[in-house]
Design an enzyme around this catalytic site. Sequence first.
Site, PDB file in Angstrom:
ATOM      1  N   SER A 157     -62.783  23.011  56.112  1.00 23.78           N
ATOM      2  CA  SER A 157     -62.771  22.621  57.519  1.00 23.78           C
ATOM      3  C   SER A 157     -63.690  21.428  57.714  1.00 23.78           C
ATOM      4  O   SER A 157     -64.692  21.269  57.000  1.00 23.78           O
ATOM      5  CB  SER A 157     -63.248  23.788  58.394  1.00 23.78           C
ATOM      6  OG  SER A 157     -63.564  23.361  59.708  1.00 23.78           O
ATOM      7  N   TYR A 183     -70.355  29.120  59.812  1.00 26.03           N
ATOM      8  CA  TYR A 183     -68.998  28.747  59.401  1.00 26.03           C
ATOM      9  C   TYR A 183     -69.031  27.449  58.605  1.00 26.03           C
ATOM     10  O   TYR A 183     -68.437  27.341  57.523  1.00 26.03           O
ATOM     11  CB  TYR A 183     -68.110  28.597  60.629  1.00 26.03           C
ATOM     12  CG  TYR A 183     -66.680  28.215  60.324  1.00 26.03           C
ATOM     13  CD1 TYR A 183     -65.845  29.065  59.603  1.00 26.03           C
ATOM     14  CD2 TYR A 183     -66.145  26.997  60.768  1.00 26.03           C
ATOM     15  CE1 TYR A 183     -64.527  28.720  59.326  1.00 26.03           C
ATOM     16  CE2 TYR A 183     -64.836  26.646  60.502  1.00 26.03           C
ATOM     17  CZ  TYR A 183     -64.035  27.514  59.782  1.00 26.03           C
ATOM     18  OH  TYR A 183     -62.725  27.164  59.508  1.00 26.03           O
TER      19      TYR A 183
END
Length: 318
Positions: A157, A183
């Site tokens: 990501s 994350y």
Amino acid sequence: MPTDDSADLPTADDVLRGMDLSGRTAIVTGASSGVGIAIASALAGAGAKVTLAVRDMAAGERAAAGIAAERGLAQAPGVEAIDLLSMASVRDFAARWGDRPLDLLINNAGLMAPPLTRTADGFESQMAVNYFAPFLLSELLLPHLAARKGRVVILSSGSHHLAELRIDDLNYERRAYDRFEGYGHAKLCANLLAVEYSRRHAADGVTMNACTPGGVATNLGRHATFEDAVRLGWVNEDGTLPQGRMKTAEEGAATPVWAGTAPELEGKGGLYLEDCAIAPLWSPPMPPGWGVSAASLDPDAARRLWDVAEPLILERCA
């Protein structure tokens, strides 16, 4: 990343057009929803024998039936259970794989921004799903991949830009937990996994590349509020997107499928891929979240991270 409304974006089917994957075998984790279904569907539609590795077997069976109906397949893709929050489940999956060949492993399943939780193995949950479990699964399936000179893909990501590597505290045992930094940190670690895995297994003919599907509206974002999205710059306060529209699941599946099948990537590993291309190294004035950070490609950091993470997996999850 979000993209312009007028952009003609490729889908996974576009990537595979004219390609025959008959005789190739693939595993796609997290293939019961979103981008995972789109990846599995495109591969199956091109002739690959695909296994959906999922936590929710009922959802996986529905996904497999839907793929078979959509693609006109005589036989639905296989469905097997795996829970990436449990390293024992990962080991069980690999053991059940037996002696079947494997050409492509796509570590698609992800977890983003939940409250702080720890697994039975003592891992912070985002690190477990996004890093430790793919690490273990890719290692356990290496002999099958090596037999076919296979490829491994790990989904990442643009959020990897949100974090700095903390090898001394992979599981938030010493520092305060921030859901989104967590994350980003897990995805930074995933990028570095691709670097070191490819280095270690070059002699086996097996490569791993990290890739971002881009901004796709899926249930991955279920833990993020609208306020979170505004604060992180994902949406404007009026709900519009700062850089165009979100990708469809089929468009988000394009880069992972390209990573797994593109002839030009044969023998190339340790890369970060974006929009069906090798991502540029981030530098101003590139927008936040685009390209790849230099920290993601650091071979020394990748080696040190591996040396710390591997004993954790072996000691806690034998």
